[in-house]
Design a protein around this motif. Structure first.
Motif, mmCIF file in Angstrom:
data_model
loop_
_atom_site.group_PDB
_atom_site.id
_atom_site.type_symbol
_atom_site.label_atom_id
_atom_site.label_comp_id
_atom_site.label_asym_id
_atom_site.label_seq_id
_atom_site.Cartn_x
_atom_site.Cartn_y
_atom_site.Cartn_z
ATOM 1 N N ARG A 167 0.820 -1.203 0.000
ATOM 2 C CA ARG A 167 0.000 0.000 0.000
ATOM 3 C C ARG A 167 0.862 1.265 0.000
ATOM 4 N NH1 ARG A 167 -2.811 0.295 4.908
ATOM 5 N NH2 ARG A 167 -3.988 2.028 4.007
ATOM 6 N N LEU A 168 1.943 1.230 0.765
ATOM 7 C CA LEU A 168 2.856 2.374 0.788
ATOM 8 C C LEU A 168 3.465 2.608 -0.587
ATOM 9 C CD1 LEU A 168 4.813 2.023 4.159
ATOM 10 C CD2 LEU A 168 3.613 4.067 3.370
ATOM 11 N N ARG A 169 3.927 1.523 -1.190
ATOM 12 C CA ARG A 169 4.581 1.668 -2.495
ATOM 13 C C ARG A 169 3.625 2.247 -3.525
ATOM 14 N NH1 ARG A 169 9.197 -0.364 -3.823
ATOM 15 N NH2 ARG A 169 9.129 -1.952 -2.195
ATOM 16 N N GLU A 170 2.416 1.726 -3.545
ATOM 17 C CA GLU A 170 1.426 2.200 -4.521
ATOM 18 C C GLU A 170 1.101 3.673 -4.302
ATOM 19 O OE1 GLU A 170 -3.175 1.220 -5.941
ATOM 20 O OE2 GLU A 170 -2.120 -0.127 -4.555
ATOM 21 N N ALA A 171 0.878 4.052 -3.034
ATOM 22 C CA ALA A 171 0.495 5.430 -2.742
ATOM 23 C C ALA A 171 1.638 6.399 -2.990
ATOM 24 C CB ALA A 171 0.016 5.533 -1.291
ATOM 25 N N LEU A 172 2.855 6.011 -2.588
ATOM 26 C CA LEU A 172 3.985 6.936 -2.704
ATOM 27 C C LEU A 172 4.453 7.090 -4.144
ATOM 28 C CD1 LEU A 172 6.033 5.835 0.427
ATOM 29 C CD2 LEU A 172 4.724 7.946 0.162
ATOM 30 N N GLU A 173 4.601 5.975 -4.833
ATOM 31 C CA GLU A 173 5.169 6.043 -6.174
ATOM 32 C C GLU A 173 4.217 6.707 -7.160
ATOM 33 O OE1 GLU A 173 6.717 2.222 -7.238
ATOM 34 O OE2 GLU A 173 8.380 2.394 -5.801
ATOM 35 N N SER A 174 2.919 6.649 -6.873
ATOM 36 C CA SER A 174 1.985 7.361 -7.741
ATOM 37 C C SER A 174 2.173 8.870 -7.637
ATOM 38 C CB SER A 174 0.537 6.998 -7.371
ATOM 39 O OG SER A 174 0.241 7.449 -6.057
ATOM 40 N N GLY A 175 2.763 9.307 -6.522
ATOM 41 C CA GLY A 175 3.041 10.731 -6.347
ATOM 42 C C GLY A 175 4.499 11.088 -6.567
ATOM 43 N N GLY A 176 5.298 10.133 -7.028
ATOM 44 C CA GLY A 176 6.696 10.416 -7.350
ATOM 45 C C GLY A 176 7.667 10.245 -6.195
ATOM 46 N N THR A 177 7.234 9.666 -5.090
ATOM 47 C CA THR A 177 8.122 9.421 -3.963
ATOM 48 C C THR A 177 8.569 7.968 -3.977
ATOM 49 O OG1 THR A 177 6.945 11.075 -2.648
ATOM 50 C CG2 THR A 177 8.337 9.521 -1.445
ATOM 51 N N ARG A 178 9.857 7.742 -3.749
ATOM 52 C CA ARG A 178 10.416 6.394 -3.799
ATOM 53 C C ARG A 178 10.311 5.715 -2.425
ATOM 54 N NH1 ARG A 178 13.820 9.770 -6.728
ATOM 55 N NH2 ARG A 178 14.988 10.246 -4.800
ATOM 56 N N LEU A 179 9.924 4.431 -2.417
ATOM 57 C CA LEU A 179 9.909 3.635 -1.193
ATOM 58 C C LEU A 179 11.086 2.665 -1.226
ATOM 59 C CD1 LEU A 179 8.475 2.743 1.460
ATOM 60 C CD2 LEU A 179 7.314 0.996 0.080
ATOM 61 N N HIS A 180 11.885 2.676 -0.166
ATOM 62 C CA HIS A 180 13.032 1.773 -0.038
ATOM 63 C C HIS A 180 12.759 0.816 1.126
ATOM 64 C CE1 HIS A 180 15.373 4.598 -2.582
ATOM 65 N NE2 HIS A 180 14.702 5.527 -1.911
ATOM 66 N N VAL A 181 12.654 -0.482 0.826
ATOM 67 C CA VAL A 181 12.398 -1.492 1.846
ATOM 68 C C VAL A 181 13.702 -2.230 2.105
ATOM 69 C CG1 VAL A 181 11.067 -3.538 2.457
ATOM 70 C CG2 VAL A 181 9.994 -1.704 1.120
ATOM 71 N N HIS A 182 14.150 -2.233 3.366
ATOM 72 C CA HIS A 182 15.480 -2.734 3.719
ATOM 73 C C HIS A 182 15.405 -4.088 4.425
ATOM 74 C CE1 HIS A 182 17.593 1.175 2.990
ATOM 75 N NE2 HIS A 182 16.372 1.640 3.198
ATOM 76 N N ASP A 183 16.163 -5.051 3.906
ATOM 77 C CA ASP A 183 16.343 -6.332 4.589
ATOM 78 C C ASP A 183 17.457 -6.199 5.628
ATOM 79 O OD1 ASP A 183 14.399 -7.840 3.179
ATOM 80 O OD2 ASP A 183 15.772 -8.034 1.472
ATOM 81 N N GLY A 184 17.626 -7.261 6.425
ATOM 82 C CA GLY A 184 18.715 -7.275 7.392
ATOM 83 C C GLY A 184 18.518 -6.306 8.537
ATOM 84 N N VAL A 185 17.270 -6.030 8.876
ATOM 85 C CA VAL A 185 16.966 -5.113 9.982
ATOM 86 C C VAL A 185 16.279 -5.870 11.109
ATOM 87 C CG1 VAL A 185 15.837 -2.964 10.661
ATOM 88 C CG2 VAL A 185 16.643 -3.253 8.304
ATOM 89 N N VAL A 186 15.186 -6.544 10.788
ATOM 90 C CA VAL A 186 14.448 -7.337 11.768
ATOM 91 C C VAL A 186 15.078 -8.706 11.943
ATOM 92 C CG1 VAL A 186 12.192 -8.366 12.279
ATOM 93 C CG2 VAL A 186 12.327 -6.072 11.304
#
Length: 457
Positions: free
Chosen positions: A111-130
């Motif tokens: 949902r974040l990716r769809e909402a943000l990228e439609s407005g030109g904002t990039r979503l970066h999801v990071h592995d190796g955190v949890v």
């Protein structure tokens, strides 16, 4: 000035935080954001003990950011909507978040990716955190996940774990966006009396003490109920106030049998994360069905309530259940005993027990709670699904002098030694214990019922 948002979820720390590190490296200012997710609250997952511990964590995170020139922004509502508002208020071009494994976390990312990228904002999801090794990073040849722990442990152990990152020295936060007041533990009602303190500072203090005084003896002592020789770091792993990457490196640098046993337990946590990532329905459905027809009705409900209250008549089971209610935490051996007793001796659906644990456990984690319950119920990944733990035998083995039972079951405080595990056999003055119940079921009868239900006879 470029701006990035760092959305904190179950990674409430400054040390070894890849999303924060990436945002600081690519942007002039960042917005450290935590959203009190209305979806989680509506689901019932936001139990009092976790809310209280979370409050500690958020206040500590805010204090750490302020020491570095920043602050934590807290908002309440739908995560996607609140992140979108922050992006609009600050003109942020990037949003960074740790990868999750639950179905809920994955839907949130989508949902974040769809909402943000439609407005030109990039979503970066990071592995190796949890987790140190991302779910799906190692798989067997013919499947998308490992269903057996030992081969997973071998492959997991061979993976190179990235270096841990230091906490940032400076964090610049834009002046504009507003924040709610950071919540306080005192505002939460229904909290367990003995609930531990949360926050990264407390986590690091515990870790230092554990490495000095507990780690070396972990292999020998981790099942000792009265010795309380576990790390008690599981709440900090759940809320991310400690990094699993850093824990692995610190344990391996210490070396020895205790450290190896501890790393193996960290791997069990990651094993369950990769199972849930591949089979998200396992949080509510049998991973491997045994076609159980679990007990229901008035008699089963009465047994469940006795189990919840620590009044089953089996002292080690009752002690563990009372520890859970008092501390919001339970020794791992106690978790195995109480879960096995409910699902096999009482033959009650594992989901009932798993929910009770989630109602109280400060470290209540969907992957580990649900899949450990399934392990004990025989519906999960256990290669011996029909094993039954005898609470008397287990009590004598892991609480041989009865100290754990006497601590949590004061009705039996006058009973010395291992006799405390079989109070129904007492004779003489010690037999007069009107406040402690008789067993809810004879162990032989419970075993026979379970074997018949599973078609083992």
């Amino acid at each position: 000035m470029t701006v990035a948002v760092v959305l904190f979820t179950s990674d409430l720390r400054l040390h070894d935080h890849p999303p924060l590190r990436a945002a600081l490296a690519s942007s002039d200012e960042i917005v450290p954001l935590f959203v009190r997710d209305s979806g989680i609250e509506e689901s019932g997952f936001a139990a009092p003990n976790r809310l209280a511990f979370l409050s500690d964590c958020l206040r500590d995170l805010d204090a750490g950011l302020r020491e570095r020139g920043g602050r934590l922004l807290v908002r309440s509502g739908d995560v996607v909507g609140e992140v979108g508002r922050i992006v609009s208020e600050t003109g942020a071009a990037d949003v960074h978040v740790a990868a999750g494994v639950s179905a809920y976390a994955r839907r949130r990312e989508e949902r974040l990716r769809e909402a943000l990228e439609s407005g030109g904002t990039r979503l970066h999801v990071h592995d190796g955190v949890v987790t140190a090794v991302a779910p799906g990073a190692v798989t067997p040849a013919a499947s998308d996940h490992f269903a057996v722990f030992t081969p997973y442990f071998r492959r997991w152990s061979a993976q190179r774990v990235r270096d841990a990152f230091a906490a940032p020295r400076t964090v610049r936060v834009p002046d504009g966006p507003g924040s709610e007041k950071v919540p306080a533990r005192g505002a939460v009602s229904g909290v367990s009396e003995g609930l531990a303190e949360g926050g990264e500072r407390q986590a690091r203090k515990q870790l230092t003490a554990w490495r000095r005084h507990g780690l070396a003896g972990y292999e020998e002592g981790h099942d000792d109920l009265s010795g309380d020789a576990t790390s008690r770091l599981s709440p900090h792993l759940h809320f991310g106030t400690l990094s699993p990457v850093e824990l692995i490196h610190r344990a391996r640098s210490a070396g020895g049998a205790g450290a190896e046993a501890f790393v193996r337990q960290l791997c069990w946590r990651e094993f369950h994360h990769q199972v849930l990532a591949a089979r998200p329905a396992a949080s509510r459905q049998d991973y491997r069905t045994r076609h159980d027809h679990w007990r229901s009705g008035a008699d089963a409900s009465k047994d469940v309530e006795a189990w919840r209250q620590g009044r089953t008549g089996y002292p080690v089971v009752d002690a563990a259940m009372r520890q859970l209610r008092h501390e919001g935490w339970m020794h791992n051996r106690g978790r195995l005993l109480t879960a096995g007793f409910l699902t096999k001796t009482l033959y009650v659906d594992w989901r009932i027990g798993a929910q009770h644990f989630l109602d109280l456990l400060v470290d209540g984690d969907v992957a580990n709670n649900q899949l450990n319950w399934q392990w004990m119920a025989g519906t999960g990944t256990d290669s011996r699904p029909n094993r039954v733990l005898n609470p008397v035998v287990q009590g004598k083995r892991y609480d041989p002098d009865g100290s754990y039972v006497r601590r949590w079951v004061p009705e039996l405080a006058a009973v010395s030694g291992a006799a405390v595990h079989e109070p129904w056999k007492l004779r003489g003055p010690a037999h007069d214990r009107p406040d402690y119940p008789q067993p809810v079921v004879e162990l032989a009868d419970g075993l026979a019922r379970f074997r018949k239900a599973r078609g083992l006879d």
